[in-house]
Design a protein around this motif. Structure first.
Motif, PDB file in Angstrom:
ATOM      1  N   PHE A   1      -2.041  -5.633   1.088  1.00 53.44           N
ATOM      2  CA  PHE A   1      -3.432  -5.369   0.662  1.00 53.44           C
ATOM      3  C   PHE A   1      -3.872  -6.478  -0.221  1.00 53.44           C
ATOM      4  O   PHE A   1      -3.000  -6.801  -1.209  1.00 53.44           O
TER       5      PHE A   1
ATOM      6  N   ILE B   1       0.839  -1.066  -0.064  1.00 59.90           N
ATOM      7  CA  ILE B   1       0.078   0.008   0.108  1.00 59.90           C
ATOM      8  C   ILE B   1       0.760   1.260  -0.039  1.00 59.90           C
ATOM      9  O   ILE B   1       1.806   1.256   0.738  1.00 59.90           O
TER      10      ILE B   1
ATOM     11  N   GLY C   1     -11.694  10.078 -10.214  1.00 58.30           N
ATOM     12  CA  GLY C   1     -11.274  10.702  -8.744  1.00 58.30           C
ATOM     13  C   GLY C   1     -11.281  12.082  -8.762  1.00 58.30           C
ATOM     14  O   GLY C   1     -11.130  12.874  -9.836  1.00 58.30           O
TER      15      GLY C   1
ATOM     16  N   SER D   1      -9.321  14.223  -7.416  1.00 55.51           N
ATOM     17  CA  SER D   1      -8.036  14.706  -7.675  1.00 55.51           C
ATOM     18  C   SER D   1      -7.222  14.481  -8.809  1.00 55.51           C
ATOM     19  O   SER D   1      -6.056  14.642  -9.222  1.00 55.51           O
ATOM     20  N   ALA D   2      -8.166  13.523  -9.651  1.00 51.52           N
ATOM     21  CA  ALA D   2      -7.420  13.026 -10.661  1.00 51.52           C
ATOM     22  C   ALA D   2      -6.527  14.067 -11.590  1.00 51.52           C
ATOM     23  O   ALA D   2      -5.458  13.912 -12.158  1.00 51.52           O
TER      24      ALA D   2
ATOM     25  N   ARG E   1     -10.308   8.287   1.432  1.00 53.22           N
ATOM     26  CA  ARG E   1     -11.281   9.038   1.757  1.00 53.22           C
ATOM     27  C   ARG E   1     -11.561  10.159   0.577  1.00 53.22           C
ATOM     28  O   ARG E   1     -10.596  10.888   0.218  1.00 53.22           O
ATOM     29  N   ASN E   2     -12.957  10.391   0.231  1.00 49.27           N
ATOM     30  CA  ASN E   2     -13.208  11.372  -0.709  1.00 49.27           C
ATOM     31  C   ASN E   2     -13.374  12.676   0.089  1.00 49.27           C
ATOM     32  O   ASN E   2     -14.579  13.110   0.182  1.00 49.27           O
TER      33      ASN E   2
ATOM     34  N   LYS F   1      -7.619  15.576   3.699  1.00 45.22           N
ATOM     35  CA  LYS F   1      -6.651  14.385   4.131  1.00 45.22           C
ATOM     36  C   LYS F   1      -5.346  14.761   4.916  1.00 45.22           C
ATOM     37  O   LYS F   1      -4.810  14.019   5.589  1.00 45.22           O
TER      38      LYS F   1
ATOM     39  N   GLY G   1      -3.155  14.082  -2.294  1.00 48.84           N
ATOM     40  CA  GLY G   1      -2.837  12.775  -1.913  1.00 48.84           C
ATOM     41  C   GLY G   1      -3.842  11.716  -1.937  1.00 48.84           C
ATOM     42  O   GLY G   1      -5.000  11.982  -2.078  1.00 48.84           O
ATOM     43  N   MET G   2      -3.398  10.343  -2.217  1.00 49.29           N
ATOM     44  CA  MET G   2      -4.426   9.246  -2.418  1.00 49.29           C
ATOM     45  C   MET G   2      -3.905   8.074  -2.000  1.00 49.29           C
ATOM     46  O   MET G   2      -2.445   7.849  -2.450  1.00 49.29           O
ATOM     47  N   THR G   3      -4.514   7.141  -1.381  1.00 50.41           N
ATOM     48  CA  THR G   3      -4.149   5.813  -1.258  1.00 50.41           C
ATOM     49  C   THR G   3      -3.786   5.021  -2.595  1.00 50.41           C
ATOM     50  O   THR G   3      -5.029   5.080  -3.311  1.00 50.41           O
ATOM     51  N   VAL G   4      -2.870   4.431  -2.785  1.00 45.67           N
ATOM     52  CA  VAL G   4      -2.487   3.823  -4.208  1.00 45.67           C
ATOM     53  C   VAL G   4      -2.063   2.365  -3.797  1.00 45.67           C
ATOM     54  O   VAL G   4      -1.013   2.092  -3.177  1.00 45.67           O
ATOM     55  N   ASN G   5      -2.619   1.284  -4.569  1.00 42.04           N
ATOM     56  CA  ASN G   5      -1.837   0.171  -4.658  1.00 42.04           C
ATOM     57  C   ASN G   5      -1.577  -0.381  -6.093  1.00 42.04           C
ATOM     58  O   ASN G   5      -1.009  -1.531  -6.203  1.00 42.04           O
ATOM     59  N   SER G   6      -1.803   0.537  -7.022  1.00 43.72           N
ATOM     60  CA  SER G   6      -1.280   0.383  -8.198  1.00 43.72           C
ATOM     61  C   SER G   6       0.218   0.523  -8.819  1.00 43.72           C
ATOM     62  O   SER G   6       0.779   0.220  -9.877  1.00 43.72           O
TER      63      SER G   6
ATOM     64  N   GLY H   1      -7.402   6.752 -11.400  1.00 46.60           N
ATOM     65  CA  GLY H   1      -8.675   6.522 -11.854  1.00 46.60           C
ATOM     66  C   GLY H   1      -9.133   7.982 -12.437  1.00 46.60           C
ATOM     67  O   GLY H   1      -8.889   8.826 -11.788  1.00 46.60           O
TER      68      GLY H   1
ATOM     69  N   PHE I   1      -6.427   8.459   3.447  1.00 47.50           N
ATOM     70  CA  PHE I   1      -5.853   9.058   2.189  1.00 47.50           C
ATOM     71  C   PHE I   1      -6.857   8.395   1.116  1.00 47.50           C
ATOM     72  O   PHE I   1      -6.868   8.554  -0.318  1.00 47.50           O
TER      73      PHE I   1
HETATM   74  C1  LIG Z   1      -6.271  -0.207  -1.049  1.00 46.11           C
HETATM   75  C2  LIG Z   1      -6.554   1.068  -1.882  1.00 46.11           C
HETATM   76  C3  LIG Z   1      -5.954   1.240  -2.893  1.00 46.11           C
HETATM   77  C4  LIG Z   1      -6.096   1.984  -4.142  1.00 46.11           C
HETATM   78  N1  LIG Z   1      -5.562   2.223  -5.235  1.00 46.11           N
HETATM   79  C5  LIG Z   1      -5.859   3.349  -6.200  1.00 46.11           C
HETATM   80  C6  LIG Z   1      -5.113   3.338  -7.391  1.00 46.11           C
HETATM   81  O1  LIG Z   1      -4.114   2.738  -7.495  1.00 46.11           O
HETATM   82  N2  LIG Z   1      -5.251   4.290  -8.022  1.00 46.11           N
HETATM   83  C7  LIG Z   1      -6.519   5.392  -7.809  1.00 46.11           C
HETATM   84  O2  LIG Z   1      -6.615   6.205  -8.878  1.00 46.11           O
HETATM   85  N3  LIG Z   1      -7.189   5.177  -6.853  1.00 46.11           N
HETATM   86  C8  LIG Z   1      -6.988   4.161  -5.908  1.00 46.11           C
HETATM   87  N4  LIG Z   1      -7.611   3.887  -4.722  1.00 46.11           N
HETATM   88  C9  LIG Z   1      -8.869   4.875  -4.543  1.00 46.11           C
HETATM   89  C10 LIG Z   1      -8.382   6.355  -3.958  1.00 46.11           C
HETATM   90  O3  LIG Z   1      -7.496   6.082  -2.667  1.00 46.11           O
HETATM   91  C11 LIG Z   1      -9.873   7.204  -3.315  1.00 46.11           C
HETATM   92  O4  LIG Z   1     -10.694   6.852  -4.588  1.00 46.11           O
HETATM   93  C12 LIG Z   1      -9.186   8.545  -3.137  1.00 46.11           C
HETATM   94  O5  LIG Z   1     -10.547   8.953  -2.508  1.00 46.11           O
HETATM   95  C13 LIG Z   1      -9.034   9.182  -4.209  1.00 46.11           C
HETATM   96  O6  LIG Z   1      -8.635  10.604  -3.779  1.00 46.11           O
HETATM   97  P1  LIG Z   1      -9.512  11.922  -4.459  1.00 46.11           P
HETATM   98  O7  LIG Z   1     -11.039  11.667  -4.082  1.00 46.11           O
HETATM   99  O8  LIG Z   1      -8.882  13.043  -3.638  1.00 46.11           O
HETATM  100  O9  LIG Z   1      -9.179  11.763  -5.818  1.00 46.11           O
HETATM  101  C14 LIG Z   1      -7.314   2.973  -3.808  1.00 46.11           C
HETATM  102  C15 LIG Z   1      -7.993   2.943  -2.432  1.00 46.11           C
HETATM  103  C16 LIG Z   1      -7.769   1.772  -1.641  1.00 46.11           C
HETATM  104  C17 LIG Z   1      -8.464   1.821  -0.358  1.00 46.11           C
END
Ligand SMILES: Cc1cc2nc3c(=O)[nH]c(=O)nc-3n(C[C@H](O)[C@H](O)[C@H](O)COP(=O)(O)O)c2cc1C
Length: 168
Positions: free
Chosen positions: A149, A20, A58, A60-61, A88-89, A93, A34-39, A55, A86
């Motif tokens: 994750f 994560i 999103g 903040s995309a 959360r929408n 954050k 900022g955002m949580t990312v597992n890609s 994505g 991170f």
């Molecule tokens: C475990 C986990 C992994 C995630 N990985 C991604 C990712 O790789 N790319 C992505 O765009 N969103 C990913 N998300 C979703 C974003 O963290 C989430 O939509 C976030 O609210 C986006 O931020 P924003 O609303 O400020 O744009 C992931 C969420 C979780 C819980």
């Protein structure tokens, strides 16, 4: 062409365990995003390249896609709350979080097991995501237990496989 059922695809992809990360950057009016990312994944050692995908839908995309730099913070076990915060929408954050300035003013989090500051090299079409290929310009590594994750759950590593587990 085979039709792939979206929910089956999501479930099957979830079987692939990842780490994560929290990815940060500077958005509109220099605001920290900022955002949580597992890609997140490694691409190349020489040159040092990594990628993650954002994505398109999103909040903040567009700001992430427009940013020339991003920072990837690999989370360690114990940072589950940060992962949730991170994901959360919300615009809140960073509330209560101390940051430090990085390259090009990147908002850097102070707690991580690995941190990569990257310059965007390419933006690639990835269907409903955009792939952000980045060159690693700075990195820090503080070995710690990883946060994992898999199948929609945050996990900690339970055991290692000492006899067969080391792959050099
Ligand atoms: C475990 C986990 C992994 C995630 N990985 C991604 C990712 O790789 N790319 C992505 O765009 N969103 C990913 N998300 C979703 C974003 O963290 C989430 O939509 C976030 O609210 C986006 O931020 P924003 O609303 O400020 O744009 C992931 C969420 C979780 C819980």
């Amino acid at each position: 062409m085979t039709d792939v059922d979206a929910s089956c695809l999501r479930q099957a992809l979830g079987a692939f365990a990842t780490g994560i990360t929290v990815v940060t950057a500077r958005g509109t009016n220099n605001r920290p995003i900022g955002m949580t990312v597992n890609s997140f994944t490694t691409v190349s050692l020489d040159p040092p390249l990594v990628l993650w995908s954002v994505g398109r839908d999103g909040n903040s995309a567009d700001e992430f896609v427009a940013a020339d730099h991003y920072a990837v913070h690999v989370l360690h076990a114990g940072q589950e709350d940060l992962c949730v915060q991170f994901a959360r929408n919300t615009d809140e954050k960073f509330v209560g979080l101390e940051t430090e300035p990085g390259l090009a003013g990147l908002p850097l989090l102070k707690d991580f097991t690995a941190r990569f500051q990257c310059r965007v090299e390419q933006r690639l079409d990835g269907g409903d995501h955009i792939i952000l290929l980045g060159r690693v310009l700075e990195l820090e590594h503080r070995p710690a237990e990883p946060l994992i994750f898999c199948n929609g759950q945050l996990l900690r590593a339970e055991r290692s496989l000492p006899s067969r587990g080391n792959i050099d």
